[in-house]
Design an enzyme around this catalytic site. Structure first.
Site, PDB file in Angstrom:
ATOM      1  N   ASP B 134       0.840  -1.190   0.000  1.00  0.00           N
ATOM      2  CA  ASP B 134       0.000   0.000   0.000  1.00  0.00           C
ATOM      3  C   ASP B 134       0.880   1.246   0.000  1.00  0.00           C
ATOM      4  O   ASP B 134       1.805   1.362   0.808  1.00  0.00           O
ATOM      5  CB  ASP B 134      -0.931  -0.003   1.220  1.00  0.00           C
ATOM      6  CG  ASP B 134      -2.124   0.924   1.011  1.00  0.00           C
ATOM      7  OD1 ASP B 134      -2.435   1.257  -0.150  1.00  0.00           O
ATOM      8  OD2 ASP B 134      -2.748   1.319   2.008  1.00  0.00           O
ATOM      9  N   HIS B 141      -4.230  14.018   0.630  1.00  0.00           N
ATOM     10  CA  HIS B 141      -4.389  13.188   1.833  1.00  0.00           C
ATOM     11  C   HIS B 141      -3.148  13.322   2.724  1.00  0.00           C
ATOM     12  O   HIS B 141      -3.268  13.549   3.938  1.00  0.00           O
ATOM     13  CB  HIS B 141      -4.615  11.722   1.467  1.00  0.00           C
ATOM     14  CG  HIS B 141      -4.600  10.810   2.662  1.00  0.00           C
ATOM     15  ND1 HIS B 141      -5.593  10.812   3.608  1.00  0.00           N
ATOM     16  CD2 HIS B 141      -3.682   9.881   3.090  1.00  0.00           C
ATOM     17  CE1 HIS B 141      -5.314   9.924   4.564  1.00  0.00           C
ATOM     18  NE2 HIS B 141      -4.154   9.351   4.267  1.00  0.00           N
ATOM     19  N   GLU B 207     -10.717   3.904   4.052  1.00  0.00           N
ATOM     20  CA  GLU B 207      -9.814   4.703   3.222  1.00  0.00           C
ATOM     21  C   GLU B 207     -10.178   4.446   1.765  1.00  0.00           C
ATOM     22  O   GLU B 207     -10.144   3.299   1.306  1.00  0.00           O
ATOM     23  CB  GLU B 207      -8.344   4.348   3.481  1.00  0.00           C
ATOM     24  CG  GLU B 207      -7.853   4.783   4.851  1.00  0.00           C
ATOM     25  CD  GLU B 207      -6.331   4.663   5.023  1.00  0.00           C
ATOM     26  OE1 GLU B 207      -5.680   4.001   4.194  1.00  0.00           O
ATOM     27  OE2 GLU B 207      -5.807   5.250   5.997  1.00  0.00           O
ATOM     28  N   GLU B 209      -9.419   4.134  -1.852  1.00  0.00           N
ATOM     29  CA  GLU B 209      -8.211   3.925  -2.650  1.00  0.00           C
ATOM     30  C   GLU B 209      -8.573   3.255  -3.967  1.00  0.00           C
ATOM     31  O   GLU B 209      -9.676   2.731  -4.136  1.00  0.00           O
ATOM     32  CB  GLU B 209      -7.221   3.004  -1.905  1.00  0.00           C
ATOM     33  CG  GLU B 209      -6.820   3.509  -0.527  1.00  0.00           C
ATOM     34  CD  GLU B 209      -5.549   2.859   0.017  1.00  0.00           C
ATOM     35  OE1 GLU B 209      -4.802   2.246  -0.768  1.00  0.00           O
ATOM     36  OE2 GLU B 209      -5.311   2.984   1.229  1.00  0.00           O
ATOM     37  N   ASP B 242      -9.276   0.427   2.289  1.00  0.00           N
ATOM     38  CA  ASP B 242      -8.242   0.000   3.225  1.00  0.00           C
ATOM     39  C   ASP B 242      -8.723   0.313   4.644  1.00  0.00           C
ATOM     40  O   ASP B 242      -8.341   1.314   5.249  1.00  0.00           O
ATOM     41  CB  ASP B 242      -6.941   0.749   2.910  1.00  0.00           C
ATOM     42  CG  ASP B 242      -5.795   0.312   3.804  1.00  0.00           C
ATOM     43  OD1 ASP B 242      -5.837  -0.829   4.287  1.00  0.00           O
ATOM     44  OD2 ASP B 242      -4.872   1.119   4.005  1.00  0.00           O
ATOM     45  N   ARG B 246      -7.767   3.123  13.662  1.00  0.00           N
ATOM     46  CA  ARG B 246      -6.853   4.237  13.950  1.00  0.00           C
ATOM     47  C   ARG B 246      -6.241   4.173  15.343  1.00  0.00           C
ATOM     48  O   ARG B 246      -5.088   4.569  15.533  1.00  0.00           O
ATOM     49  CB  ARG B 246      -7.598   5.569  13.808  1.00  0.00           C
ATOM     50  CG  ARG B 246      -8.161   5.845  12.431  1.00  0.00           C
ATOM     51  CD  ARG B 246      -7.088   6.102  11.410  1.00  0.00           C
ATOM     52  NE  ARG B 246      -7.691   6.379  10.106  1.00  0.00           N
ATOM     53  CZ  ARG B 246      -7.059   6.204   8.959  1.00  0.00           C
ATOM     54  NH1 ARG B 246      -5.817   5.757   8.934  1.00  0.00           N
ATOM     55  NH2 ARG B 246      -7.663   6.468   7.831  1.00  0.00           N
ATOM     56  N   GLN B 249      -3.639   1.408  15.397  1.00  0.00           N
ATOM     57  CA  GLN B 249      -2.520   1.873  14.579  1.00  0.00           C
ATOM     58  C   GLN B 249      -1.666   2.913  15.317  1.00  0.00           C
ATOM     59  O   GLN B 249      -0.437   2.856  15.298  1.00  0.00           O
ATOM     60  CB  GLN B 249      -3.095   2.478  13.286  1.00  0.00           C
ATOM     61  CG  GLN B 249      -2.078   2.871  12.240  1.00  0.00           C
ATOM     62  CD  GLN B 249      -2.756   3.504  11.004  1.00  0.00           C
ATOM     63  OE1 GLN B 249      -3.953   3.373  10.801  1.00  0.00           O
ATOM     64  NE2 GLN B 249      -1.974   4.201  10.197  1.00  0.00           N
ATOM     65  N   TYR B 253       2.370   1.834  15.744  1.00  0.00           N
ATOM     66  CA  TYR B 253       3.056   2.023  14.456  1.00  0.00           C
ATOM     67  C   TYR B 253       4.477   2.601  14.530  1.00  0.00           C
ATOM     68  O   TYR B 253       5.197   2.570  13.529  1.00  0.00           O
ATOM     69  CB  TYR B 253       2.185   2.845  13.499  1.00  0.00           C
ATOM     70  CG  TYR B 253       2.429   4.321  13.502  1.00  0.00           C
ATOM     71  CD1 TYR B 253       2.021   5.096  14.568  1.00  0.00           C
ATOM     72  CD2 TYR B 253       3.075   4.942  12.436  1.00  0.00           C
ATOM     73  CE1 TYR B 253       2.238   6.453  14.576  1.00  0.00           C
ATOM     74  CE2 TYR B 253       3.303   6.302  12.441  1.00  0.00           C
ATOM     75  CZ  TYR B 253       2.887   7.055  13.510  1.00  0.00           C
ATOM     76  OH  TYR B 253       3.116   8.397  13.522  1.00  0.00           O
ATOM     77  N   LYS B 262      -4.249  -2.460  10.359  1.00  0.00           N
ATOM     78  CA  LYS B 262      -4.611  -2.613   8.945  1.00  0.00           C
ATOM     79  C   LYS B 262      -4.924  -4.052   8.550  1.00  0.00           C
ATOM     80  O   LYS B 262      -5.705  -4.277   7.620  1.00  0.00           O
ATOM     81  CB  LYS B 262      -3.438  -2.143   8.064  1.00  0.00           C
ATOM     82  CG  LYS B 262      -3.076  -0.673   8.208  1.00  0.00           C
ATOM     83  CD  LYS B 262      -4.045   0.220   7.454  1.00  0.00           C
ATOM     84  CE  LYS B 262      -3.543   1.662   7.398  1.00  0.00           C
ATOM     85  NZ  LYS B 262      -4.430   2.495   6.576  1.00  0.00           N
ATOM     86  N   THR B 266      -9.032  -5.675   4.135  1.00  0.00           N
ATOM     87  CA  THR B 266      -8.930  -4.703   3.049  1.00  0.00           C
ATOM     88  C   THR B 266      -9.858  -5.208   1.956  1.00  0.00           C
ATOM     89  O   THR B 266      -9.738  -6.367   1.543  1.00  0.00           O
ATOM     90  CB  THR B 266      -7.477  -4.634   2.515  1.00  0.00           C
ATOM     91  OG1 THR B 266      -6.601  -4.347   3.599  1.00  0.00           O
ATOM     92  CG2 THR B 266      -7.324  -3.571   1.439  1.00  0.00           C
ATOM     93  N   THR B 361      -4.819   6.360   0.472  1.00  0.00           N
ATOM     94  CA  THR B 361      -6.068   7.123   0.534  1.00  0.00           C
ATOM     95  C   THR B 361      -6.042   8.284  -0.447  1.00  0.00           C
ATOM     96  O   THR B 361      -5.078   9.049  -0.483  1.00  0.00           O
ATOM     97  CB  THR B 361      -6.251   7.705   1.950  1.00  0.00           C
ATOM     98  OG1 THR B 361      -5.970   6.684   2.890  1.00  0.00           O
ATOM     99  CG2 THR B 361      -7.656   8.245   2.135  1.00  0.00           C
ATOM    100  N   GLU B 375      -9.889  12.506   8.156  1.00  0.00           N
ATOM    101  CA  GLU B 375      -9.879  13.872   7.630  1.00  0.00           C
ATOM    102  C   GLU B 375     -11.234  14.559   7.844  1.00  0.00           C
ATOM    103  O   GLU B 375     -11.303  15.710   8.252  1.00  0.00           O
ATOM    104  CB  GLU B 375      -9.540  13.854   6.130  1.00  0.00           C
ATOM    105  CG  GLU B 375      -8.108  13.413   5.844  1.00  0.00           C
ATOM    106  CD  GLU B 375      -7.920  12.898   4.436  1.00  0.00           C
ATOM    107  OE1 GLU B 375      -8.132  11.689   4.228  1.00  0.00           O
ATOM    108  OE2 GLU B 375      -7.566  13.698   3.549  1.00  0.00           O
TER     109      GLU B 375
END
Lengths: 440, 440
Positions: B134, B141, B207, B209, B242, B246, B249, B253, B262, B266, B361, B375
């Protein structure tokens, strides 16, 4: 294994000779995949004993009494066999051990048809790797690396003592021992430069790791594997060299992690040593209460254990000089294979037979116990830290701060406890220059 | 495509009816894999036209003149067909188009045997995904997210304008549209807490994509794919959601990137729209000289292009209320599919047919053009930024700051230029609660 069993599995009881310190003993019985030029058209599943490869594809044809579908052992990879229950893996192991200790056995009688001298065989990838994950589970490696950027007290990131931190790697670039490795090209940001350049990696490194293959049934997506279930889902372990292009990695890895700095090659040893073999070499874990931080209950179990696997890494130059660069041990892993798997699937992530879970670089605390050049060349013998500037001096007078073209990196691993011995064989790779192509 | 060709491919020339704004037009001819309960035991490769699925497994049986091995179209996935050269994909496309515009064609005569009403068919994963990557290639974004943590001037990380930043994802968790998604569990670090807790994700996000499938021959490990070669290695494009946890993550991360945040799911749309179909919808790129930074030569080519694909994402609640959350466009991607592929393989990373490369994204600059809740709920309508605190108000009076159980997220995509129209179909998934298991 009861004591009486381990006695009957002494090398002297084997129908073939097992030389001193040979990795392939009666208590080992690893699984792999090989070809033999004159004897087969396609790869066969095998085990190893003494200096022989035992063709399990042919072996199982002589027995009708297995409780599972033996077609799983007649495939060109171990994936189907890995998908069976652990009891099936144990059943095959027991029958092989019994056959190898009985001079009147079917195997003894059919030796010339079933067993091949190892030096006539070519070892292949043992399984199709669906997904490959790499963890970061050695506390000393994480501390050694963290100390280069932060104080000793803050060396570990806040999450490190709470979870086995890991990332998704590139399955397509996992190759079997003996595969030559081309130095990668990539974007580099030279010190003091304001824009990156395109060029060859200048800081090629190795990483001493072990990696576990997932076995047993896949979990359904969304259905996590508990810490109690996890032991039945670790098929076995190989050695792994997670080749790393430190300069490519440094420029690319914020904020999404390692990418091209890793995906050019990862080498594994061909023989998978099972958890039943490693059972004899359990050892104490590093207490999981460092800095007063205790793992959450989903990562806790009475069955957690570490293993006492001695690891070594050596460098052989183009001139032929060979040097031991480091000696370490899997007991330096803070997080267990089962904790890695449990955490990985805790999101509901689907795990499949043949998936590979790397431990992360395994280092000890001190010089001589490092699992990477990054550590070896950033700390002096006395522990003084510098940014990658202490060259490692070779016996021929040459020196290294990173791996050069023509260098071969070889990892080995073994377990020893009294008379009991088993080995992992080798995980080796020769570094070649980048592959240039006409169209740049 | 010459003008005369695009005229002959008008919907009115088709042997089946193509309703207004139907995605499956004569200029589309996507590839997918389906089953039809009464008519086949195993999945068949297909294309779509009007409200019909065209069974290509049966279709190719009627032609002996193809220049390639048509067994590649009689497989349960598209991988073997993807491995052929682009000229073969084009050949199949041309023959299908010719057959669909000739009322005396073989296809017209065999319609009842080869074509099935779409609503009787079940779409499956179009390919076995070997590796899934990805990227993070939408400049708006990346800017929108970066501005939440840094100033507008420093929103993009230093490497972002020099390379398509990406990470390795989890291939096993890529699922086809329509698959239900269990909310993941995981480690969360609540605000102000000193230790993490175990619990359900509280900040589930989508997300928007698109993702490209690699096609053509695999490259040998160590042999990179040049920017000139790359266009022949993009088979086609699907929509992708995706799904992102959050809160999981955020805690996991650093430093190795997204992992359990993640790898729980997906979702991709089932029909792959080919680059030959998208050819008609090329559009100008965002000039690749932002902040005076120009890509290195290995990422430059006269053939670089953006595509004008309109994307939409909507939320349908358990009550049945449906709301458009955002509208965006693939022209918001700074880096092209070919640049992503070229950079990915620049290390020598092996690429295989069926590998999937997600765009990251895709967002526009303004409210209403966002591709994620992150966002949507961090910026007010007027652009004021806050840390994820602006709820999105639904027409039934309810509101959302993240995706709730029972919510369905649906992405759509289409291209339009004068009379010419094609669509991507849907990429949809219903969110269910975590799957609880007896043994916690």
């Amino acid at each position: 294994m009861a004591d009486s069993e381990s006695i009957s599995l002494r090398s002297s009881n084997c129908i073939v000779e097992i030389p001193e310190r040979c990795p392939w003993t009666l208590i080992n019985i690893p699984f792999g995949v090989f070809t033999h030029e004159r004897n087969m058209d396609e790869p066969h599943i095998a085990t190893a004993i003494g200096s022989f490869v035992v063709d399990l594809n042919r072996f199982v044809g002589h027995f009708s009494s297995f409780s599972f579908d033996t077609q799983t052992l007649k495939q060109p990879t171990l994936n189907d066999f890995m998908q069976l229950d652990r009891t099936c893996w144990q059943e095959v192991r027991r029958v092989i051990q019994q056959q190898l200790t009985d001079s009147s056995s079917v195997l003894a009688a059919q030796k010339s048809d079933i067993m091949f001298p190892m030096d006539e065989c070519t070892m292949l990838m043992p399984a199709r790797i669906g997904d490959y994950t790499d963890f970061y589970s050695s506390i000393w490696h994480a501390t050694n690396v963290g100390k280069l950027f932060r104080s000793e007290e803050e060396a570990l990131k806040p999450n490190w003592l709470h979870m086995p931190v890991g990332y998704h790697g590139r399955a397509s670039s996992v190759v079997v021992s003996g595969t030559n490795i081309n130095r990668p090209m990539g974007q580099l940001m030279p010190k003091g430069a304001t824009a990156p350049i395109w060029g060859s990696c200048n800081l090629l490194d190795f990483e001493v790791e072990v990696a576990a293959f997932y076995g047993g049934k896949p979990n359904d997506m969304g259905r996590r594997i508990t810490i109690e279930e996890a032991p039945d889902h670790v098929f076995g372990v190989v050695l792994m060299n997670d080749w790393s292009a430190r300069d490519i990695q440094k420029w690319e890895y914020v904020p999404l992690g390692p990418f091209n700095g890793k995906n050019f090659a990862t080498t594994i040893s061909p023989w998978i040593v099972t958890m039943d073999a490693l059972e004899l070499f359990k050892c104490d874990m590093i207490p999981q209460n460092q800095q007063g931080k205790v793992p959450l209950p989903y990562l806790q179990s009475d069955a957690l254990t570490s293993y006492d696997v001695n690891l070594g890494v050596s460098l052989t130059t183009a001139k032929g000089t060979s040097e031991q660069l480091g000696k370490t041990n899997t007991c330096n892993l803070y997080w267990t294979f089962t904790q890695q798997l449990t955490h990985h699937s805790s999101s509901g992530c689907p795990m499949k037979p043949g998936d590979l879970l790397g431990s992360g670089t395994i280092s000890g605390r001190n010089h001589g116990e490092y699992g990477s050049m990054l550590e070896l060349c950033s700390y002096s013998d006395s522990g003084e830290k510098k940014a990658w500037s202490f060259p490692y001096t070779l016996s021929d007078g040459d020196s290294r701060t990173s791996i050069q073209d023509g260098d071969t990196i070889t990892m080995t691993g073994f377990c020893q406890k009294g008379d009991l011995f088993l080995g992992f064989g080798e995980c080796t790779g020769l570094v070649l220059p980048p592959r240039l192509i006409a169209k740049q």
